[in-house]
Design a protein around this motif. Structure first.
Motif, PDB file in Angstrom:
ATOM      1  N   GLN A 222       0.827  -1.197   0.000  1.00  0.00           N
ATOM      2  CA  GLN A 222       0.000   0.000   0.000  1.00  0.00           C
ATOM      3  C   GLN A 222       0.864   1.251   0.000  1.00  0.00           C
ATOM      4  N   THR A 223       1.933   1.245   0.781  1.00  0.00           N
ATOM      5  CA  THR A 223       2.853   2.386   0.799  1.00  0.00           C
ATOM      6  C   THR A 223       3.472   2.597  -0.578  1.00  0.00           C
ATOM      7  N   ALA A 224       3.875   1.507  -1.232  1.00  0.00           N
ATOM      8  CA  ALA A 224       4.484   1.614  -2.564  1.00  0.00           C
ATOM      9  C   ALA A 224       3.505   2.196  -3.570  1.00  0.00           C
ATOM     10  N   TYR A 225       2.237   1.787  -3.502  1.00  0.00           N
ATOM     11  CA  TYR A 225       1.230   2.300  -4.432  1.00  0.00           C
ATOM     12  C   TYR A 225       0.911   3.774  -4.187  1.00  0.00           C
ATOM     13  N   GLU A 226       1.130   4.247  -2.951  1.00  0.00           N
ATOM     14  CA  GLU A 226       0.721   5.606  -2.595  1.00  0.00           C
ATOM     15  C   GLU A 226       1.869   6.604  -2.558  1.00  0.00           C
ATOM     16  N   THR A 227       3.111   6.152  -2.663  1.00  0.00           N
ATOM     17  CA  THR A 227       4.266   7.039  -2.534  1.00  0.00           C
ATOM     18  C   THR A 227       4.208   8.186  -3.531  1.00  0.00           C
ATOM     19  N   LEU A 228       4.395   9.394  -3.026  1.00  0.00           N
ATOM     20  CA  LEU A 228       4.359  10.632  -3.821  1.00  0.00           C
ATOM     21  C   LEU A 228       3.018  10.837  -4.525  1.00  0.00           C
ATOM     22  N   GLU A 229       1.977  10.188  -4.034  1.00  0.00           N
ATOM     23  CA  GLU A 229       0.637  10.270  -4.616  1.00  0.00           C
ATOM     24  C   GLU A 229       0.600   9.779  -6.068  1.00  0.00           C
ATOM     25  N   ILE A 230       1.690   9.148  -6.505  1.00  0.00           N
ATOM     26  CA  ILE A 230       1.765   8.553  -7.845  1.00  0.00           C
ATOM     27  C   ILE A 230       1.906   7.043  -7.687  1.00  0.00           C
ATOM     28  N   GLY A 231       2.905   6.661  -6.937  1.00  0.00           N
ATOM     29  CA  GLY A 231       3.097   5.268  -6.600  1.00  0.00           C
ATOM     30  C   GLY A 231       3.798   4.445  -7.659  1.00  0.00           C
ATOM     31  N   ALA A 232       4.260   3.282  -7.229  1.00  0.00           N
ATOM     32  CA  ALA A 232       4.840   2.316  -8.152  1.00  0.00           C
ATOM     33  C   ALA A 232       3.730   1.723  -9.006  1.00  0.00           C
ATOM     34  N   ASP A 233       4.104   1.280 -10.214  1.00  0.00           N
ATOM     35  CA  ASP A 233       3.133   0.635 -11.091  1.00  0.00           C
ATOM     36  C   ASP A 233       2.753  -0.751 -10.584  1.00  0.00           C
ATOM     37  N   ALA A 234       3.698  -1.388  -9.895  1.00  0.00           N
ATOM     38  CA  ALA A 234       3.480  -2.760  -9.447  1.00  0.00           C
ATOM     39  C   ALA A 234       4.337  -3.019  -8.226  1.00  0.00           C
ATOM     40  N   VAL A 235       4.037  -4.125  -7.543  1.00  0.00           N
ATOM     41  CA  VAL A 235       4.884  -4.574  -6.439  1.00  0.00           C
ATOM     42  C   VAL A 235       5.304  -6.011  -6.708  1.00  0.00           C
ATOM     43  N   LEU A 236       6.501  -6.354  -6.246  1.00  0.00           N
ATOM     44  CA  LEU A 236       6.992  -7.727  -6.288  1.00  0.00           C
ATOM     45  C   LEU A 236       6.944  -8.246  -4.858  1.00  0.00           C
ATOM     46  N   LEU A 237       6.007  -9.138  -4.581  1.00  0.00           N
ATOM     47  CA  LEU A 237       5.760  -9.631  -3.228  1.00  0.00           C
ATOM     48  C   LEU A 237       6.598 -10.873  -2.964  1.00  0.00           C
ATOM     49  N   ASP A 238       7.294 -10.870  -1.824  1.00  0.00           N
ATOM     50  CA  ASP A 238       8.140 -12.000  -1.435  1.00  0.00           C
ATOM     51  C   ASP A 238       7.640 -12.523  -0.088  1.00  0.00           C
ATOM     52  N   THR A 239       6.712 -13.464  -0.118  1.00  0.00           N
ATOM     53  CA  THR A 239       6.180 -14.054   1.108  1.00  0.00           C
ATOM     54  C   THR A 239       5.561 -15.406   0.795  1.00  0.00           C
ATOM     55  N   ASP A 240       5.546 -16.282   1.819  1.00  0.00           N
ATOM     56  CA  ASP A 240       4.887 -17.575   1.701  1.00  0.00           C
ATOM     57  C   ASP A 240       3.494 -17.558   2.308  1.00  0.00           C
ATOM     58  N   ASP A 241       3.129 -16.473   2.975  1.00  0.00           N
ATOM     59  CA  ASP A 241       1.868 -16.408   3.709  1.00  0.00           C
ATOM     60  C   ASP A 241       0.700 -16.190   2.751  1.00  0.00           C
ATOM     61  N   PRO A 242      -0.193 -17.187   2.590  1.00  0.00           N
ATOM     62  CA  PRO A 242      -1.323 -17.020   1.675  1.00  0.00           C
ATOM     63  C   PRO A 242      -2.210 -15.837   2.037  1.00  0.00           C
ATOM     64  N   ASP A 243      -2.380 -15.574   3.341  1.00  0.00           N
ATOM     65  CA  ASP A 243      -3.203 -14.439   3.761  1.00  0.00           C
ATOM     66  C   ASP A 243      -2.564 -13.115   3.350  1.00  0.00           C
ATOM     67  N   GLU A 244      -1.244 -13.037   3.447  1.00  0.00           N
ATOM     68  CA  GLU A 244      -0.542 -11.812   3.059  1.00  0.00           C
ATOM     69  C   GLU A 244      -0.636 -11.609   1.549  1.00  0.00           C
TER      70      GLU A 244
END
Length: 388
Positions: free
Chosen positions: A171-193
């Motif tokens: 969420q922080t990456a998407y909102e940074t500078l009110e523009i945000g990153a186009d995408a995120v690369l998620l590194d986790t094994d947690d299905p809920d996350e």
């Protein structure tokens, strides 16, 4: 801006069984991309439909494959640059770099994977971004400041993908500078996350509409008409419904049938929308005629605060029913109206809360979405159109 979620599932995750569990959780949650090693591409294809990016060497050669199913949708270089997940930063880096692998000719999209260790790596990421379709940046000790710097410096020439480990970081990456990153690369094994991160993506893409009040100036019984119930594949909450109206510039908030009654069970998947000629708002700001809706179409669900989400139509149920004509006046003095079924189960939202259309009176204030814009085939246009 369309956001996306990438899921990291290369050999750093563990064995193929470990990677498979992570990928399966990602597919079930609805991630857009999976980032794997080249040897896993065909395995991922067998698991389900998803975009696949594959790590390749810095001297990677885009192969012409006869079977596209064994070829990744994008090749990402840089994983083995320095042995720690970076694109190799030349020791004498001074503003230019050998990016021939990214700049090669070929139809397959190319990307660079850069771990941001200091400001020189930020500058190198900018170099990569000039030629790469995807620029993946992985923060080390610092994450927000490098991301801010790169968002400010990188234009639309690349899709900026920020490495994250949680939905909160996404969420922080998407909102940074009110523009945000186009995408995120998620590194986790947690299905809920993984699921929460996809939900953050969906929330970031959704509109928030500016709803307003319109005063009821007339309500009258009419004859029967062909009425449409929109049955969706989603359950709606008590404060959710759809925007419906005879005039595309003024759409009335109609509640989903979430309320119990002594005579009819609640149907929280349904909005009793109105006559076949009316418009319903769909994602992206377009409108569709109720008569056009069919299974598989997307419609927009909206709550009383204007927050929106998407739903898939399961069926459109059309039956002849007695109708009310509801007319209202907006704050700008414009007259809007709609036809809606004469039944106690159909609720609209007033300044005093939910109210059955059978109880509506002149002077009641209804929640509406109003925009002084003409439409042609559902698209907003700069054109003079009279609706009455």
């Amino acid at each position: 801006m369309t956001r996306s979620v990438w899921l990291k599932a290369d050999d750093e995750v563990g064995s193929w069984e470990d990677r498979k569990r992570r990928i399966t959780a990602g597919l079930e949650a609805g991630v857009d991309w999976v980032l794997v090693d080249e040897e896993d591409v065909d395995r991922v294809r067998e698991l389900g439909a998803v975009n696949i990016a594959a790590f390749g060497g810095d001297d990677v050669h885009v192969m012409e494959a006869e079977d596209d199913e064994t070829t990744a949708d994008a090749t990402i270089i840089g994983k083995d640059g320095e042995g720690d997940g970076t694109v190799d930063l030349p020791p004498d880096f001074s503003g230019s770099a050998d990016l021939s692998a990214i700049r090669q000719d070929g139809d397959q999209p190319m990307g660079g994977y850069v771990r941001i260790l200091d400001t020189e790596y930020e500058t190198f990421a900018e170099e990569v971004a000039r030629d790469a379709e995807y620029t993946i940046i992985i923060g080390s000790d610092w994450q927000i400041i490098p991301l801010e710097n790169l968002i400010a410096r990188i234009g639309e020439e690349t899709e900026l993908v920020a490495g994250v480990q949680t939905a909160e970081e996404a969420q922080t990456a998407y909102e940074t500078l009110e523009i945000g990153a186009d995408a995120v690369l998620l590194d986790t094994d947690d299905p809920d996350e993984i699921r929460r991160t996809v939900e953050v993506r969906d929330e970031a893409e959704r509109e928030t509409l500016d709803l307003q009040w319109a005063e009821v100036t007339a309500i009258e019984q009419t004859g029967s008409a062909d009425r449409v119930c929109i049955d969706t594949g989603s359950l709606m909450d008590h404060d959710e419904g759809m925007l419906i109206g005879s005039m595309s510039r003024g759409l009335f908030f109609v509640h989903a049938e979430t309320a119990e009654s002594p005579y009819v069970a609640s149907r929280p998947f349904r909005v009793n929308a109105g006559a076949v000629h009316a418009y319903v708002r769909s994602p992206g700001g377009e409108t569709k005629y109720l008569s056009e809706l069919q299974s598989g179409d997307e419609v927009q669900i909206v709550d009383t605060n204007g927050k929106t989400r998407e739903a898939i139509v399961g069926r459109a149920k059309i039956e002849k029913r007695p109708m009310f004509r509801v007319q209202a006046e907006t704050a700008d003095g414009d007259r809007i109206e709609t036809l809606i079924q004469n039944a106690e189960t159909i609720k609209v939202h007033t300044s005093n809360g939910r109210k059955a259309v059978t109880d509506l009176e002149e002077g009641d204030e209804l929640l509406v979405y109003y925009e002084d814009t003409a439409r042609h085939f559902g698209e907003a246009v700069e054109e003079s159109i009279i609706e009455k």
